[in-house]
Design a protein around this motif. Structure first.
Motif, PDB file in Angstrom:
ATOM      1  N   ASN A   1       0.807  -1.216   0.000  1.00 21.32           N
ATOM      2  CA  ASN A   1       0.000   0.000   0.000  1.00 21.32           C
ATOM      3  C   ASN A   1       0.841   1.266   0.000  1.00 21.32           C
ATOM      4  O   ASN A   1       0.376   2.334   0.348  1.00 21.32           O
ATOM      5  CB  ASN A   1      -0.960  -0.023   1.198  1.00 21.32           C
ATOM      6  N   THR A   2       2.116   1.130  -0.399  1.00 27.59           N
ATOM      7  CA  THR A   2       3.004   2.280  -0.428  1.00 27.59           C
ATOM      8  C   THR A   2       3.295   2.666  -1.877  1.00 27.59           C
ATOM      9  O   THR A   2       3.495   1.808  -2.719  1.00 27.59           O
ATOM     10  CB  THR A   2       4.334   1.937   0.287  1.00 27.59           C
ATOM     11  N   THR A   3       3.312   3.958  -2.144  1.00 27.79           N
ATOM     12  CA  THR A   3       3.713   4.457  -3.461  1.00 27.79           C
ATOM     13  C   THR A   3       5.073   5.139  -3.297  1.00 27.79           C
ATOM     14  O   THR A   3       5.228   5.900  -2.343  1.00 27.79           O
ATOM     15  CB  THR A   3       2.690   5.506  -3.981  1.00 27.79           C
ATOM     16  N   PRO A   4       6.057   4.924  -4.180  1.00 29.72           N
ATOM     17  CA  PRO A   4       6.025   3.975  -5.289  1.00 29.72           C
ATOM     18  C   PRO A   4       6.070   2.518  -4.822  1.00 29.72           C
ATOM     19  O   PRO A   4       6.711   2.213  -3.815  1.00 29.72           O
ATOM     20  CB  PRO A   4       7.298   4.329  -6.070  1.00 29.72           C
ATOM     21  N   LEU A   5       5.401   1.667  -5.569  1.00 28.88           N
ATOM     22  CA  LEU A   5       5.370   0.238  -5.269  1.00 28.88           C
ATOM     23  C   LEU A   5       6.723  -0.376  -5.628  1.00 28.88           C
ATOM     24  O   LEU A   5       7.205  -0.207  -6.746  1.00 28.88           O
ATOM     25  CB  LEU A   5       4.260  -0.428  -6.093  1.00 28.88           C
ATOM     26  N   ARG A   6       7.338  -1.057  -4.672  1.00 26.23           N
ATOM     27  CA  ARG A   6       8.637  -1.690  -4.925  1.00 26.23           C
ATOM     28  C   ARG A   6       8.520  -2.780  -5.974  1.00 26.23           C
ATOM     29  O   ARG A   6       7.508  -3.470  -6.014  1.00 26.23           O
ATOM     30  CB  ARG A   6       9.152  -2.366  -3.651  1.00 26.23           C
ATOM     31  N   THR A   7       9.589  -2.950  -6.753  1.00 27.49           N
ATOM     32  CA  THR A   7       9.652  -4.000  -7.789  1.00 27.49           C
ATOM     33  C   THR A   7       8.266  -4.189  -8.422  1.00 27.49           C
ATOM     34  O   THR A   7       7.726  -5.289  -8.472  1.00 27.49           O
ATOM     35  CB  THR A   7      10.141  -5.347  -7.201  1.00 27.49           C
ATOM     36  N   ALA A   8       7.726  -3.058  -8.936  1.00 27.21           N
ATOM     37  CA  ALA A   8       6.301  -2.992  -9.266  1.00 27.21           C
ATOM     38  C   ALA A   8       5.811  -4.102 -10.196  1.00 27.21           C
ATOM     39  O   ALA A   8       4.836  -4.786  -9.884  1.00 27.21           O
ATOM     40  CB  ALA A   8       5.989  -1.622  -9.858  1.00 27.21           C
ATOM     41  N   GLN A   9       6.472  -4.271 -11.350  1.00 26.74           N
ATOM     42  CA  GLN A   9       5.964  -5.260 -12.311  1.00 26.74           C
ATOM     43  C   GLN A   9       5.950  -6.660 -11.682  1.00 26.74           C
ATOM     44  O   GLN A   9       5.017  -7.422 -11.857  1.00 26.74           O
ATOM     45  CB  GLN A   9       6.825  -5.246 -13.580  1.00 26.74           C
TER      46      GLN A   9
ATOM     47  N   SER B   1       6.527  -1.968 -23.397  1.00 24.74           N
ATOM     48  CA  SER B   1       5.591  -0.876 -23.118  1.00 24.74           C
ATOM     49  C   SER B   1       5.311  -0.706 -21.620  1.00 24.74           C
ATOM     50  O   SER B   1       4.427   0.043 -21.234  1.00 24.74           O
ATOM     51  CB  SER B   1       4.273  -1.103 -23.879  1.00 24.74           C
ATOM     52  N   VAL B   2       6.099  -1.407 -20.800  1.00 23.43           N
ATOM     53  CA  VAL B   2       5.880  -1.249 -19.355  1.00 23.43           C
ATOM     54  C   VAL B   2       6.174   0.194 -18.936  1.00 23.43           C
ATOM     55  O   VAL B   2       7.239   0.728 -19.217  1.00 23.43           O
ATOM     56  CB  VAL B   2       6.778  -2.216 -18.538  1.00 23.43           C
ATOM     57  N   ASP B   3       5.200   0.813 -18.310  1.00 22.39           N
ATOM     58  CA  ASP B   3       5.350   2.178 -17.807  1.00 22.39           C
ATOM     59  C   ASP B   3       4.352   2.325 -16.669  1.00 22.39           C
ATOM     60  O   ASP B   3       3.264   2.856 -16.851  1.00 22.39           O
ATOM     61  CB  ASP B   3       5.066   3.184 -18.931  1.00 22.39           C
ATOM     62  N   LEU B   4       4.738   1.810 -15.516  1.00 19.04           N
ATOM     63  CA  LEU B   4       3.788   1.728 -14.407  1.00 19.04           C
ATOM     64  C   LEU B   4       3.898   2.950 -13.511  1.00 19.04           C
ATOM     65  O   LEU B   4       4.987   3.306 -13.073  1.00 19.04           O
ATOM     66  CB  LEU B   4       4.060   0.469 -13.578  1.00 19.04           C
ATOM     67  N   ASN B   5       2.769   3.553 -13.292  1.00 14.04           N
ATOM     68  CA  ASN B   5       2.746   4.721 -12.418  1.00 14.04           C
ATOM     69  C   ASN B   5       2.175   4.319 -11.072  1.00 14.04           C
ATOM     70  O   ASN B   5       1.079   4.718 -10.719  1.00 14.04           O
ATOM     71  CB  ASN B   5       1.904   5.804 -13.054  1.00 14.04           C
TER      72      ASN B   5
END
Ligand SMILES: [Zn+2]
Length: 455
Positions: A375-383, A450-454
């Motif tokens: 629940n934290t932004t930025p999300l770690r190791t997001a993908q 195309s990975v571009d996670l916000n």
């Protein structure tokens, strides 16, 4: 009839509540063989030991009775015990301390017996080197490279090497090995004669060496390959700049191998760096890694030191690395958890969520760390975190991420062929064949590119 067992519990609880821990413990011990009272008795023994500050006893009880869940108390105990260890611990100091000399950078290196010292602007750090290592026989290029990876962020002059500094390459390849999933996948993809070397933090911290050493023992028993361990406290440098204990730069993770490159006759140093940190920036945005400053700068600097900068899993993700390990002989011993004790992972950290969970190991999805990080932004190791949620059917843990989980993420386990081009020909064909033995290639690279996670 009120059971005798219940009466005995009442008696024990009275003693415990009155602070008569010794008496409560003596009575509780008698209940360990009673099926009705066993859990209660262990619980009392743990709490009584904790209240008396018997940290060793708490940990040994937790080990003897792993089925009695007292995670929070055991955690607190570890922190107490660690606090005491930290208070007692003093980092070694050189017999003859030096003063930092910025005009003659290499004069800051010196050796006392098997211990190599670096005097930096704020003190000293050391490495305990294997027998036969000598500073004298170590190329200036290696010492400059080591200075840059350790001090570069704070001492810009370490990035400027004298013009004539060059080392010619040796014969062998070494892997900076941690016993975790990523570097084990790298080990599997590289030739079997690759040297394995572990940086061992030489001061007390929450980081535990017990799981890595278990992995190393298994590797030695089953394959005869020894992991060279090099104790050092160089992770202190960062803490002198307001940061947490850790590596000064990503490449400081292998500074032990840089310093040993002549001693071990190295021509290359390999890192278990997955797509998450190569073709993806911070695990969430695609970039052309082959044209990145990071790649061009470091591969050139390592070449000056006669070393290939080898990234044997740059073309696979953390999920791909998990799949390689899952199919390998090391499936049962590989572990990325840094807090494991008593031969077991902690089951409550972020790595247990996204690495041990997908390997089918138990963990607690409700743990504070996992809940907080999700629940934290930025999300770690997001993908990779998205994939881990989806593959383990844990979407309910983070409903706000649900929109990102609708699409198929199976491509995340596949390999990205363009990454092979970063490998020197000497290793490329072998890594390609070993990749194909474990994984399929992405037929369409578009989902990755195309990975571009916000997030
Ligand atoms: Zn863990």
């Amino acid at each position: 009839m009120v059971g005798f067992a219940a009466l005995r519990r009442l008696r024990i609880r009275r003693r415990y509540n009155a602070g008569e821990y010794k008496a409560a413990e003596a009575l509780a011990r008698k209940e360990l063989n009673s099926s009705a009272n066993r859990r209660f008795a262990v619980d009392i023994l743990l709490r009584a030991a904790y209240n008396q500050g018997n940290w060793d006893e708490v940990l040994s009880l937790a080990e003897r009775f792993p089925d009695v869940e007292m995670a929070a108390l055991v955690d607190r105990t570890r922190r107490h015990a660690l606090g005491i260890q930290k208070e007692k611990h003093r980092d070694p100091e050189p017999n003859t301390p030096r003063v930092w000399n910025e005009d003659h950078l290499l004069s800051n290196w010196f050796q006392e017996d098997a211990r190599l010292w670096l005097c930096h602007p704020w003190g000293h750090v050391y490495w305990d080197m294997p027998k036969g290592f000598t500073l004298e026989a170590t190329s200036p290029a290696l010492l400059h490279l080591a200075l840059e990876v350790l001090l570069g962020p704070w001492v810009p002059s370490t990035k400027r090497w004298p013009e004539d500094v060059r080392r010619s390459e040796g014969q062998r390849l070494a892997l900076s090995y941690s016993g975790g999933v990523d570097s084990t996948a790298a080990m599997v993809l590289l030739p079997e004669d690759t040297l394995l070397a572990y940086h061992e933090r030489s001061f007390p911290s929450m980081l535990s060496h017990s799981l890595p050493h278990l992995t190393f023992e298994a590797i030695a028993q089953r394959s005869g390959r020894e992991v060279l361990c090099v104790p050092s406290n160089h992770e202190r440098i960062r803490t002198l700049h307001g940061k947490q204990t850790g590596f000064s730069t990503a490449n400081a993770a292998a500074v032990h191998l840089i310093l040993l490159a002549d001693h071990l006759d190295l021509r290359g140093i390999a890192f278990g760096t997955p797509i998450d940190n190569t073709w993806l920036e911070k695990g969430k945005r695609f970039r052309d890694f082959s044209a990145s400053h990071y790649w061009t700068h470091w591969s050139a600097k390592f070449r000056l030191a006669g070393l290939h900068y080898v990234l044997p899993i740059n073309h696979i993700s953390e999920a791909g690395a998990l799949e390689v390990c899952r199919q390998s002989p090391w499936k049962d011993v590989v572990n990325s958890c840094l807090r494991g004790v008593n031969e077991r992972w902690c089951g409550r950290c972020w790595k247990c969520f996204h690495k041990n969970g997908p390997l089918g190991r138990d963990f607690d999805p409700q743990s504070t760390e996992i809940q907080t990080f999700l629940n934290t932004t930025p999300l770690r190791t997001a993908q990779h975190a998205l994939w881990a949620l989806k593959t383990q059917n844990l979407v309910d843990l983070a409903p706000h991420l649900a929109p990102c989980l609708e699409e198929d993420l199976s491509w995340w386990v596949q390999a990205y062929r363009p990454g092979l081009a970063l490998l020197d020909e000497r290793w490329r064909a072998g890594v390609e064949a070993n990749t194909e033995a474990h994984l399929t290639w992405m037929t369409d690279p578009a989902p990755l590119e195309s990975v571009d996670l916000n997030l």
